[in-house]
Design an enzyme around this catalytic site. Structure first.
Site, PDB file in Angstrom:
ATOM      1  N   GLU A 173     -10.642   3.166  -4.710  1.00 33.33           N
ATOM      2  CA  GLU A 173     -10.634   2.837  -3.282  1.00 33.33           C
ATOM      3  C   GLU A 173     -10.636   4.066  -2.381  1.00 33.33           C
ATOM      4  OE1 GLU A 173      -7.611  -0.007  -2.319  1.00 33.33           O
ATOM      5  OE2 GLU A 173      -8.389  -1.499  -3.689  1.00 33.33           O
ATOM      6  N   GLU A 382     -10.168  -4.700  -9.793  1.00 30.96           N
ATOM      7  CA  GLU A 382      -8.862  -5.160  -9.298  1.00 30.96           C
ATOM      8  C   GLU A 382      -9.038  -6.438  -8.511  1.00 30.96           C
ATOM      9  OE1 GLU A 382      -6.312  -2.640  -6.813  1.00 30.96           O
ATOM     10  OE2 GLU A 382      -6.588  -1.000  -8.229  1.00 30.96           O
TER      11      GLU A 382
HETATM   12  C1  GBH Z   1      -4.761  -2.215  -3.992  1.00 29.59           C
HETATM   13  O1  GBH Z   1      -5.589  -2.063  -2.872  1.00 29.59           O
HETATM   14  C2  GBH Z   1      -4.389  -0.860  -4.568  1.00 29.59           C
HETATM   15  O2  GBH Z   1      -5.466  -0.303  -5.307  1.00 29.59           O
HETATM   16  C3  GBH Z   1      -3.161  -0.941  -5.457  1.00 29.59           C
HETATM   17  O3  GBH Z   1      -2.698   0.345  -5.753  1.00 29.59           O
HETATM   18  C4  GBH Z   1      -2.083  -1.784  -4.797  1.00 29.59           C
HETATM   19  O4  GBH Z   1      -0.986  -1.901  -5.632  1.00 29.59           O
HETATM   20  C5  GBH Z   1      -2.671  -3.151  -4.478  1.00 29.59           C
HETATM   21  O5  GBH Z   1      -3.694  -2.977  -3.557  1.00 29.59           O
HETATM   22  C6  GBH Z   1      -1.689  -4.114  -3.861  1.00 29.59           C
HETATM   23  O6  GBH Z   1      -1.208  -3.672  -2.640  1.00 29.59           O
HETATM   24  O7  GBH Z   1      -0.819  -2.650   5.317  1.00 29.59           O
HETATM   25  O8  GBH Z   1      -2.062  -4.195   6.687  1.00 29.59           O
HETATM   26  O9  GBH Z   1      -2.656  -1.869   6.687  1.00 29.59           O
HETATM   27  C7  GBH Z   1      -6.016  -3.252  -2.259  1.00 29.59           C
HETATM   28  C8  GBH Z   1      -6.574  -2.996  -0.890  1.00 29.59           C
HETATM   29  C9  GBH Z   1      -5.999  -1.880   1.113  1.00 29.59           C
HETATM   30  C10 GBH Z   1      -4.871  -3.851   0.502  1.00 29.59           C
HETATM   31  C11 GBH Z   1      -4.852  -1.544   2.074  1.00 29.59           C
HETATM   32  C12 GBH Z   1      -3.746  -3.523   1.475  1.00 29.59           C
HETATM   33  C13 GBH Z   1      -3.154  -2.383   3.495  1.00 29.59           C
HETATM   34  C14 GBH Z   1      -3.257  -3.315   4.628  1.00 29.59           C
HETATM   35  N1  GBH Z   1      -5.505  -2.665   0.016  1.00 29.59           N
HETATM   36  N2  GBH Z   1      -4.252  -2.735   2.569  1.00 29.59           N
HETATM   37  S1  GBH Z   1      -2.098  -2.968   5.917  1.00 29.59           S
END
Ligand code: GBH
Length: 475
Positions: A173, A382
């Site tokens: 990512e 994922e």
């Molecule tokens: C995954 O990303 C990660 O690869 C992994 O490490 C993690 O454990 C998993 O998510 C679960 O969280 O807080 O509203 O700004 C998934 C994509 C992008 C989803 C960032 C959460 C944050 C949104 N992620 N997003 S916010």
């Protein structure tokens, strides 16, 4: 005769099921056996208040010590492969190639051997966000020399593990890594809003492509593995049927997935035109003589173009997008793309604000990727569901419903929309350290008791769901 309905619920021969994790989130042993400091060690130690529950990942699931138990657990569920990541500072404490930490090499070597001995294929991510702090000190992903540092690190991993590892993911990512350069809450939290994201993304892409080319010129013929990058995508639904909202939703897709996918899978080895246009115009309006979005040289474009052996897709959820040209907050997320995000009342959610259950969005993402970049061999690296501790239990029926409905939509994309998907990795094997959300969100198929010094692991009902699913190879 086979029932056609039954057939449509069956996974094709050779389809692979796996489960994923990442080094920082599970390993612990943050300063043990020669490991160097990462930017997430630094962030969690120096600014504990920015972690929601004040926790850190110094011990986490203690997988550094418990990896043999982990492998047996993964085997007991029946997964075909295990996707884990290597901690760069565990192999190279300062990120630099002259100083290799042999204890770190040994740890991953043992883990790989243990997996193979138990019939589980390793899939290895080189970078899941834990940059050596020393490299951050000299500019991190904003320093163009990071490409060489990453190349050295990748070569070392291919050299030492490539005899046994056939699946490589360079970077997990890159969008999140890039966003961490614009904001103050995600490491390295540099607050270079509007410039840091694009600059770091530029180098993340080039680092990926360089590592990919190294594998193909130096290792592919003897090791015969495959290399890709793992790109995350939400599906962005238009708020209304208006032309402007539909365009806004498509723009959101381009600014998230297209940002990284277009240079690699597109025809020109370049950023999406819409990004160039919007960021270019905004930069001009700010009185800049150059766009904040960097440009690739022709050599860099050919390096990038086609630098992938399969399409690593990560998907969790959807958003609703509306066109909004007047965003006053100068640091608003995605100001450049002129949209606002929300979600739909109709979507059942987790208590984690960003995570709604929208199975159709998964099918749409797979279709979008296939439509944009031509037939791709998509591999879901994922996909998963989490909720806060107080809403997650060993009877995790909602997680099972999430996987069941998402997998149904994935099969529809394969059977009805002509898309190719060849594997699926559930996130995550364990409840683990969720970055700045700390230990409260639970994404595991296996519960971990963090209060227990032995970090006792207990399978949830969803682990049994996967066990049965993998035995049947059918929904
Ligand atoms: C995954 O990303 C990660 O690869 C992994 O490490 C993690 O454990 C998993 O998510 C679960 O969280 O807080 O509203 O700004 C998934 C994509 C992008 C989803 C960032 C959460 C944050 C949104 N992620 N997003 S916010």
């Amino acid at each position: 005769m086979t029932d056609p309905k039954e057939d449509s619920r069956r996974f094709p021969d050779g389809f692979l099921f796996g489960v994923a994790s990442s080094s920082f989130q599970i390993e612990g042993a943050w300063d043990i056996d020669g490991k160097g400091e990462s930017i997430w060690d630094r962030a969690t130690h120096d600014k504990p208040k920015t972690v929601a529950d004040g926790s850190n990942a110094d011990v986490a699931c203690d997988s550094y010590h418990l990896y043999k138990e982990d492998v047996l657990l993964i085997k007991s569920i029946g997964f075909d492969f295990y996707r884990f990541s290597i901690s760069w500072p565990r192999l190279l404490p300062k990120g630099e190639i002259h100083d290799v930490n042999e204890s770190g090499i040994l740890y991953y070597s043992n883990l790989i051997d243990e997996l193979l001995a138990n019939g589980i294929e390793p899939m290895v991510t080189l970078y899941h966000w834990d940059l050596p702090q020393h490299l951050q000190d000299i500019g991190g992903w904003m320093n163009p020399l990071i490409i060489d540092y990453f190349a050295d690190y990748a070569r070392l991993a291919f050299e030492r593990f490539g005899d046994r590892v056939k699946w490589w993911i360079t970077i997990n990512e890159p969008e999140m890594v890039a966003i961490g350069h614009g904001k103050d809450w995600f490491a390295p939290a540099l607050k270079h809003f509007g410039t840091g994201e694009y600059l770091s993304a530029h180098h993340l892409l080039l680092a990926h492509a360089t590592a990919y080319r190294i594998y193909h010129t130096e290792f592919r013929s003897s090791q015969r593995g495959q290399v890709t990058i793992a790109l995350n995508m939400m599906y962005h639904w238009p708020k209304t049927e208006s032309k402007l909202d539909k365009e806004a939703a498509e723009r959101a897709m381009q600014f998230q997935m297209g940002w990284f996918a277009e240079p690699i899978y597109g025809k020109k080895g370049d950023y999406p035109k819409i990004m160039k246009d919007f960021i270019g115009q905004a930069s001009k309006a700010e009185g800049r003589i150059k766009s904040r979005l960097p440009e690739f040289t022709p050599e860099q474009s050919s390096l990038l173009k086609g630098s992938s052996d399969f399409f690593g897709l990560q998907h969790y959820t959807s958003t609703v997008v509306a066109h909004e040209p007047e965003i006053s907050d100068p640091n608003a997320t995605h100001k450049d793309l002129q949209v606002t995000y929300s979600s739909s009342q109709n979507w059942k959610g987790s208590h984690i604000p960003w995570l709604k259950i929208v199975p159709q969005g998964f099918r749409e993402c797979i279709k979008w990727v296939t439509a944009k970049y031509g037939e791709q061999n998509i591999f879901v690296t994922e996909c998963g569901y989490g909720d806060y501790e107080e809403f997650d239990s060993l009877n995790d029926d909602v997680r099972i419903e999430y996987f069941q409905t998402y997998l149904e939509e994935m099969l529809k994309a394969m059977n009805e929309d002509g898309c190719k998907v060849s594997g699926f990795a559930a996130w995550s094997i364990f409840d683990n350290f969720e970055w700045f959300d700390g230990l409260r969100p639970k994404f595991g198929l296996v519960k971990v008791d963090f209060k227990d010094p032995n970090k006792k692991r207990t399978k949830k009902k969803s682990a049994e769901y996967f066990k049965a699913l993998i035995e049947r190879r059918s929904l």
